[in-house]
Design a protein around this motif. Structure first.
Motif, PDB file in Angstrom:
ATOM      1  N   LYS A  16       0.830  -3.989 -30.210  1.00 20.39           N
ATOM      2  CA  LYS A  16       2.255  -3.903 -29.897  1.00 20.39           C
ATOM      3  C   LYS A  16       2.446  -3.415 -28.465  1.00 20.39           C
ATOM      4  N   ILE A  17       3.353  -4.045 -27.788  1.00 19.92           N
ATOM      5  CA  ILE A  17       3.783  -3.548 -26.484  1.00 19.92           C
ATOM      6  C   ILE A  17       5.108  -2.848 -26.729  1.00 19.92           C
ATOM      7  N   ASP A  18       5.145  -1.558 -26.444  1.00 17.56           N
ATOM      8  CA  ASP A  18       6.351  -0.779 -26.687  1.00 17.56           C
ATOM      9  C   ASP A  18       7.539  -1.466 -26.018  1.00 17.56           C
ATOM     10  N   PRO A  19       8.626  -1.681 -26.760  1.00 16.60           N
ATOM     11  CA  PRO A  19       9.777  -2.404 -26.183  1.00 16.60           C
ATOM     12  C   PRO A  19      10.443  -1.661 -25.026  1.00 16.60           C
ATOM     13  N   ASP A  20      10.183  -0.367 -24.898  1.00 21.41           N
ATOM     14  CA  ASP A  20      10.751   0.392 -23.779  1.00 21.41           C
ATOM     15  C   ASP A  20       9.867   0.336 -22.535  1.00 21.41           C
ATOM     16  N   SER A  21       8.772  -0.439 -22.608  1.00 18.95           N
ATOM     17  CA  SER A  21       7.874  -0.568 -21.462  1.00 18.95           C
ATOM     18  C   SER A  21       8.595  -1.213 -20.292  1.00 18.95           C
ATOM     19  N   ASN A  22       8.172  -0.803 -19.071  1.00 18.70           N
ATOM     20  CA  ASN A  22       8.818  -1.301 -17.868  1.00 18.70           C
ATOM     21  C   ASN A  22       7.868  -1.080 -16.695  1.00 18.70           C
ATOM     22  N   PHE A  23       7.301  -2.135 -16.170  1.00 22.78           N
ATOM     23  CA  PHE A  23       6.440  -2.072 -14.982  1.00 22.78           C
ATOM     24  C   PHE A  23       7.076  -2.962 -13.929  1.00 22.78           C
ATOM     25  N   ARG A  24       8.082  -2.456 -13.237  1.00 21.99           N
ATOM     26  CA  ARG A  24       8.830  -3.252 -12.262  1.00 21.99           C
ATOM     27  C   ARG A  24       8.136  -3.371 -10.925  1.00 21.99           C
ATOM     28  N   ASP A  25       7.761  -2.227 -10.370  1.00 24.09           N
ATOM     29  CA  ASP A  25       7.361  -2.180  -8.967  1.00 24.09           C
ATOM     30  C   ASP A  25       5.939  -1.639  -8.848  1.00 24.09           C
ATOM     31  N   ILE A  26       4.965  -2.538  -8.829  1.00 27.09           N
ATOM     32  CA  ILE A  26       3.582  -2.122  -8.613  1.00 27.09           C
ATOM     33  C   ILE A  26       3.309  -2.295  -7.118  1.00 27.09           C
ATOM     34  N   PRO A  27       3.153  -1.174  -6.415  1.00 25.23           N
ATOM     35  CA  PRO A  27       2.967  -1.264  -4.970  1.00 25.23           C
ATOM     36  C   PRO A  27       1.695  -2.025  -4.596  1.00 25.23           C
ATOM     37  N   ALA A  28       1.704  -2.633  -3.446  1.00 30.06           N
ATOM     38  CA  ALA A  28       0.544  -3.382  -2.967  1.00 30.06           C
ATOM     39  C   ALA A  28      -0.677  -2.490  -2.810  1.00 30.06           C
ATOM     40  N   ALA A  29      -0.471  -1.187  -2.589  1.00 33.40           N
ATOM     41  CA  ALA A  29      -1.591  -0.251  -2.420  1.00 33.40           C
ATOM     42  C   ALA A  29      -2.388  -0.072  -3.715  1.00 33.40           C
ATOM     43  N   ILE A  30      -1.807  -0.449  -4.859  1.00 35.64           N
ATOM     44  CA  ILE A  30      -2.522  -0.330  -6.129  1.00 35.64           C
ATOM     45  C   ILE A  30      -3.248  -1.648  -6.385  1.00 35.64           C
ATOM     46  N   ASP A  31      -4.562  -1.567  -6.355  1.00 37.78           N
ATOM     47  CA  ASP A  31      -5.427  -2.729  -6.523  1.00 37.78           C
ATOM     48  C   ASP A  31      -5.261  -3.306  -7.932  1.00 37.78           C
ATOM     49  N   ARG A  32      -4.850  -4.576  -8.007  1.00 41.77           N
ATOM     50  CA  ARG A  32      -4.623  -5.242  -9.300  1.00 41.77           C
ATOM     51  C   ARG A  32      -5.912  -5.327 -10.115  1.00 41.77           C
ATOM     52  N   ALA A  33      -7.051  -5.504  -9.442  1.00 42.75           N
ATOM     53  CA  ALA A  33      -8.327  -5.570 -10.156  1.00 42.75           C
ATOM     54  C   ALA A  33      -8.615  -4.250 -10.862  1.00 42.75           C
ATOM     55  N   GLN A  34      -8.279  -3.144 -10.221  1.00 40.23           N
ATOM     56  CA  GLN A  34      -8.474  -1.836 -10.851  1.00 40.23           C
ATOM     57  C   GLN A  34      -7.542  -1.673 -12.054  1.00 40.23           C
ATOM     58  N   LEU A  35      -6.319  -2.165 -11.940  1.00 38.65           N
ATOM     59  CA  LEU A  35      -5.391  -2.118 -13.083  1.00 38.65           C
ATOM     60  C   LEU A  35      -5.947  -2.912 -14.264  1.00 38.65           C
ATOM     61  N   ILE A  36      -6.541  -4.054 -13.974  1.00 37.99           N
ATOM     62  CA  ILE A  36      -7.129  -4.881 -15.031  1.00 37.99           C
ATOM     63  C   ILE A  36      -8.297  -4.157 -15.694  1.00 37.99           C
ATOM     64  N   VAL A  37      -9.128  -3.484 -14.897  1.00 34.45           N
ATOM     65  CA  VAL A  37     -10.240  -2.698 -15.447  1.00 34.45           C
ATOM     66  C   VAL A  37      -9.692  -1.630 -16.395  1.00 34.45           C
ATOM     67  N   ILE A  38      -8.664  -0.924 -15.950  1.00 33.55           N
ATOM     68  CA  ILE A  38      -8.088   0.163 -16.743  1.00 33.55           C
ATOM     69  C   ILE A  38      -7.493  -0.375 -18.041  1.00 33.55           C
ATOM     70  N   LEU A  39      -6.579  -1.328 -17.927  1.00 30.93           N
ATOM     71  CA  LEU A  39      -5.915  -1.859 -19.126  1.00 30.93           C
ATOM     72  C   LEU A  39      -6.896  -2.566 -20.057  1.00 30.93           C
TER      73      LEU A  39
END
Length: 153
Positions: A16-39
């Motif tokens: 389940k993805i919590d319906p109150d989830s909200n990821f609007r603004d992921i700054p460019a400084a946050i490496d997307r590959a690292q986010l994928i590793v984490i999630l």
């Protein structure tokens, strides 16, 4: 996320993805590959946990929140939980409670990715049974900003 939803469906896990989830603004400084590793690794571990003996339910919930200064990620499972003996060791390279080969790398990789993004990761017991992993990532990092300035010189 779609891949993880399909994987959960195939394994008969309610993701389940919590319906109150909200990821609007992921700054460019946050490496997307690292986010994928984490999630990816947090979700993989949660899905394994809810299929293991002693699990309370085959449910995993993810909550994503874009706060003013940080991004918050929570992955909640209904697995058997983490014992006190193992609580300090879950991020150690090669540590696993699974009796299968090639385990004990995911949470270590998550911890490294979180550290590289100057964030924080914790785990707590889920009051409903299982474990909640919480990651906070700063949206602005002076270290990342300094690195970017150094690259431009």
């Amino acid at each position: 996320m779609l891949g993880k939803l399909n994987q959960a469906n195939e394994r008969k896990i309610e993701l389940k993805i919590d319906p109150d989830s909200n990821f609007r603004d992921i700054p460019a400084a946050i490496d997307r590959a690292q986010l994928i590793v984490i999630l990816g690794n947090l979700l993989d571990n949660a899905m394994d946990a809810v299929l293991s003996p002693g699990a309370f339910a085959q449910e995993v919930t993810i909550f994503l929140l874009d706060m003013e200064e940080v991004l918050l990620i929570e992955v909640e499972d209904r697995g058997p939980g983490i014992s006190r003996e193992n609580a300090e060791r879950v991020f150690e390279l090669g540590f696993s409670t699974k009796a299968k080969p090639n385990h004990g790398y995911g949470l270590h990789l998550v911890q490294q990715a979180v550290a590289e993004l100057h964030g924080n990761i914790t785990h707590t017991g889920n009051p409903s049974g299982g474990t909640i992993f919480t990651v906070t990532l700063p949206k602005r990092s002076s270290h990342v900003a300094d690195m970017k300035e150094g690259e431009q010189r």
